[in-house]
Design an enzyme around this catalytic site. Structure first.
Site, PDB file in Angstrom:
ATOM      1  N   SER A 173      66.040 -15.732 -37.919  1.00 40.77           N
ATOM      2  CA  SER A 173      67.352 -15.261 -37.770  1.00 40.77           C
ATOM      3  C   SER A 173      68.327 -16.878 -37.579  1.00 40.77           C
ATOM      4  O   SER A 173      69.479 -16.803 -37.648  1.00 40.77           O
ATOM      5  CB  SER A 173      67.689 -14.272 -36.817  1.00 40.77           C
ATOM      6  OG  SER A 173      67.311 -15.032 -35.413  1.00 40.77           O
ATOM      7  N   HIS A 201      66.342  -8.797 -40.238  1.00 42.61           N
ATOM      8  CA  HIS A 201      67.399  -9.624 -41.056  1.00 42.61           C
ATOM      9  C   HIS A 201      67.023  -9.511 -42.393  1.00 42.61           C
ATOM     10  O   HIS A 201      67.766 -10.069 -43.289  1.00 42.61           O
ATOM     11  CB  HIS A 201      67.412 -10.820 -40.539  1.00 42.61           C
ATOM     12  CG  HIS A 201      67.944 -11.201 -39.069  1.00 42.61           C
ATOM     13  ND1 HIS A 201      69.629 -11.407 -38.968  1.00 42.61           N
ATOM     14  CD2 HIS A 201      67.393 -11.248 -37.918  1.00 42.61           C
ATOM     15  CE1 HIS A 201      69.502 -11.652 -37.574  1.00 42.61           C
ATOM     16  NE2 HIS A 201      68.364 -11.546 -37.070  1.00 42.61           N
ATOM     17  N   LYS A 231      72.443  -4.130 -37.558  1.00 41.34           N
ATOM     18  CA  LYS A 231      72.802  -5.277 -38.588  1.00 41.34           C
ATOM     19  C   LYS A 231      73.430  -4.552 -39.726  1.00 41.34           C
ATOM     20  O   LYS A 231      74.403  -4.139 -39.941  1.00 41.34           O
ATOM     21  CB  LYS A 231      71.527  -6.295 -38.783  1.00 41.34           C
ATOM     22  CG  LYS A 231      71.280  -7.011 -37.300  1.00 41.34           C
ATOM     23  CD  LYS A 231      70.087  -8.133 -37.366  1.00 41.34           C
ATOM     24  CE  LYS A 231      70.141  -8.759 -36.352  1.00 41.34           C
ATOM     25  NZ  LYS A 231      69.998  -8.058 -35.023  1.00 41.34           N
TER      26      LYS A 231
END
Length: 383
Positions: A173, A201, A231
């Site tokens: 990340s 991610h 996310k």
């Protein structure tokens, strides 16, 4: 406490919370009414403000604003089970289990599955939640050099005894690196290890349809997929996607699952709707975010990670003070970016962390690139 805080201040590591009212997934204003363009959010697909996602959350509020207790104690709304079933199907596993956050999913797995006598092999740049989960585990942790498969293999050869677990971020990340999944699978198979991939991610970003790192590499022999709903899915929560046996075991042995209140119905409804949008339009979302990443890499020459399709784009400054000054100059110009400093990243590698999303408009991308270049060129920390 005051002494430690003063030391952090002197080192350029003191952190403050900035209050924002979000207008969209890419814009917000502060308490003084000043408006900002955001390049510091992990809302990679802009789904937190999608009309269908917000409408689903509003409808689900009729089931209550909270779940009332842990799922084992108080039960849970039907929609949580529906979300787990669709997550498992999307990730290609037998089952899935929801946690209160992605952080708790990593801690919950690593503190419950590995036992005394087992060994966890953890990448040196894994997320803090993985590090903390390893610390809470009864197993021993061996750290291998970042994405160094030779170092990992040497350590796998050296360690004997109980079960072996290899754990890695799918997408790192802070650097935007994508783990070498085919090599990790080969080592897992060779040494009989269990492979855990935290794809927080990667979901919605990698793979033809946004299914993540495994789809990106067409490499699906991953034992445990760990992820987040906060996310690309624009909501909140974490999940584990794995075999039925692993999920049922965690349901009975993982303390962060057992002793945490279940996700609220509105949050689960938002995540489920976002997941269905990703399933229906995944290829389109992936193509759009790749185009936006490529644009920013072309327009901002100081970006150090220049290998799309990952939307984490660091600009290395070296010192913490430099990162803070650069970020403050951007904020003064109306652009919010993250100044990332030790201990989040190693000493001497402080940076701006730029994130681009599918939600950014062409005008916003241009404006963001212009501000980064302008403030970078006249920054006093370069002198």
């Amino acid at each position: 406490m005051n002494s430690r805080l003063a030391q952090r201040q002197a080192q350029g590591r003191f952190r403050r919370i900035r209050d924002l009212h979000m207008i969209s997934s890419t814009c917000g204003y502060d308490r003084q009414g000043r408006r900002y363009l955001l390049f510091n959010t992990n809302d990679y697909l802009g789904l937190s403000h999608h009309p269908l996602v917000q409408a689903a959350a509003r409808r689900a509020v009729t089931d209550g604003c909270g779940a009332g207790g842990s799922r084992l104690l108080a039960g849970a709304p039907f929609i949580l089970r529906e979300l787990e079933e669709e997550l498992a199907d999307f990730k290609g596993t037998e089952a899935a289990l929801l946690f209160s956050t992605g952080y708790m999913a990593n801690v919950g797995v690593l503190s419950a599955l590995p036992q005394a006598g087992d060994v966890i092999f953890s990448d040196a740049l894994n997320h803090a939640s993985i590090i903390d989960g390893c610390r809470m585990s009864r197993a021993r942790t061996v750290v291998y050099a970042h994405m160094d498969m030779d170092d990992l293999e040497k350590k796998l050869q050296h360690e004997s005894g109980g079960r072996r677990y290899i754990v890695t971020d799918g997408v790192f990340s802070m650097d935007g690196h994508v783990c070498p999944l085919p090599a990790l699978v080969r080592l897992k198979q060779t040494y009989g290890a269990v492979l855990l991939v935290d794809d927080a991610h990667g979901l919605g970003v990698l793979g033809k349809s946004g299914r993540g790192t495994a789809e990106y590499f067409a490499c699906h022999d991953v034992d445990i997929h760990i992820g987040t709903l906060s996310k690309s899915l624009g909501a909140l929560g974490g999940y584990v996607a794995a075999s039925e046996a692993i999920c049922r075991y965690l349901q009975n042995e993982s303390r962060p699952f057992i002793f945490s209140t279940a996700l609220p119905p509105a949050v689960a409804a938002a995540a489920l709707t976002a997941l269905r949008l990703l399933r229906a339009q995944g290829a389109s979302y992936v193509a759009q975010i790749r185009d936006h990443i490529a644009y920013m890499c072309r327009q901002v020459p100081t970006i150090s990670q220049r290998q799309p399709p990952v939307p984490v784009l660091p600009i290395l400054t070296g010192s913490s003070a430099a990162a803070m000054q650069y970020a403050a100059a951007c904020a003064e110009a109306g652009l919010l970016v993250s100044a990332v400093r030790p201990p989040t990243v190693p000493e001497g590698t402080a940076r701006l962390r730029i994130t681009v999303t599918a939600g950014h408009t062409p005008d916003e991308l241009r404006r963001g690139a212009d501000i980064l270049n302008e403030q970078g060129e006249k920054a006093t920390w370069k002198q």
